[in-house]
Design an enzyme around this catalytic site. Sequence first.
Site, PDB file in Angstrom:
ATOM      1  N   HIS A 122     -79.335 -38.486 -33.451  1.00  0.00           N
ATOM      2  CA  HIS A 122     -79.909 -37.768 -34.587  1.00  0.00           C
ATOM      3  C   HIS A 122     -79.115 -37.985 -35.859  1.00  0.00           C
ATOM      4  O   HIS A 122     -79.671 -37.945 -36.958  1.00  0.00           O
ATOM      5  CB  HIS A 122     -80.009 -36.276 -34.265  1.00  0.00           C
ATOM      6  N   ASN A 168     -83.846 -30.244 -34.958  1.00  0.00           N
ATOM      7  CA  ASN A 168     -82.472 -29.956 -34.548  1.00  0.00           C
ATOM      8  C   ASN A 168     -82.176 -28.484 -34.277  1.00  0.00           C
ATOM      9  O   ASN A 168     -81.182 -28.162 -33.616  1.00  0.00           O
ATOM     10  CB  ASN A 168     -81.497 -30.442 -35.622  1.00  0.00           C
ATOM     11  N   HIS A 206     -83.044 -39.866 -21.895  1.00  0.00           N
ATOM     12  CA  HIS A 206     -83.824 -38.710 -21.458  1.00  0.00           C
ATOM     13  C   HIS A 206     -83.663 -38.440 -19.965  1.00  0.00           C
ATOM     14  O   HIS A 206     -84.268 -37.507 -19.440  1.00  0.00           O
ATOM     15  CB  HIS A 206     -85.305 -38.911 -21.794  1.00  0.00           C
ATOM     16  N   ASP A 266     -73.228 -41.372 -40.319  1.00  0.00           N
ATOM     17  CA  ASP A 266     -72.266 -40.916 -41.327  1.00  0.00           C
ATOM     18  C   ASP A 266     -71.781 -39.487 -41.103  1.00  0.00           C
ATOM     19  O   ASP A 266     -71.140 -38.903 -41.976  1.00  0.00           O
ATOM     20  CB  ASP A 266     -72.866 -41.033 -42.723  1.00  0.00           C
ATOM     21  N   ARG A 326     -77.349 -37.025 -27.795  1.00  0.00           N
ATOM     22  CA  ARG A 326     -78.493 -36.746 -28.665  1.00  0.00           C
ATOM     23  C   ARG A 326     -78.056 -36.556 -30.113  1.00  0.00           C
ATOM     24  O   ARG A 326     -78.708 -37.028 -31.044  1.00  0.00           O
ATOM     25  CB  ARG A 326     -79.220 -35.497 -28.171  1.00  0.00           C
TER      26      ARG A 326
END
Length: 353
Positions: free
Chosen positions: A69, A96, A195, A77, A65
């Site tokens: 994200h 988050n 998921h 990056d 995950r």
Amino acid sequence: MDRITKRFLCLLLIALFLDFPVEIDAAGLKVGFYTKTCPSAESLVQQAVAAAFANNSGVAAGLIRMHFHDCFVRGCDGSVLLDSPNKTAEKDSIPNNPSLHGFEVIDAAKSAIEAKCPKTVSCADILAFAARDSVAITGNITYAVPAGRRDGTVSNATEALLNLPAATFDAAKLISSFKGKNLTEEDLVTLSGAHTLGVSHCTGFLNRIYNFSKTVSVDPSISKPYASLLQNLCPPNVTQFTPTVTALDLISPTVLDNKYYVLLKQSLGLLTSDNALLTDANLSAIVTDYANHQKTWEGRFAKAMVKMGNIEVLTGNQGQIRVNCRVVNKGTGTEQGLESGSGPDQLSGVASS
């Protein structure tokens, strides 16, 4: 043999003689990028992931995950790893915080690598390797990770809110979000299969089980017994910081497999964004294919993870190689490297764990 063919063969022979990696992807990344400069890099990451997984199997879902994200905000990056003294970094945004976790695994891997190969391996690459190793350890799905990413110096909470697909997104919004990152509808359905691991906080699906509309309390597309179970678990007044969680996959929540798609077909998808895959004819057809053919999904998932890992990467002289994944290198003129930001409440459509 024409001149172009001769030149290619010549370059290939030179590369093989010098033991340079020759598999280069469209983003300019290379498989085996650290073969010469830090040959133990990938094995050190694998060891860090395995050690963490032995103590907490949920860390694998967290790392997959986290890679997602990271890539959806400023590209892959490592910006999701940056800390902010005033809590305005990507990791502090509503999608988050507090659900994103696994940062300590990246710290451990980075520390081990710095001891062997100082200032050589980027945090962005370490995260991509860790996600790959998490896929392997939970689903026995393997793939090579092209590397050579550089680390960014900016991490912005608002950008996370604006770029991450929300749990409440319908099919059109999901398709648009993925298209904005050069990912196809097939990629959308394929990557959603992650998921099958991890859990969601109550706020991720509260909209489906309370006050769904002016006339209907519960989303009619969710199984009634399942909705009742969720209501017993999550009262309507929970917040994003309520620690209660539930597995996204009721069949095999710790195994990366195709059961996510099987459950969707049975009206047992947890999030709005999960069920949305059934509301579009093209997306729904792919769901059915994956529900019936696990190997098909596995192969496409591996390719989609590599493709996602190419999103807007920094290479060459761009960015930097952070010594500490949580902070921008000193002396670069961007030590803070963090822009403040706030935005409307939004919940990530990718599972926590």
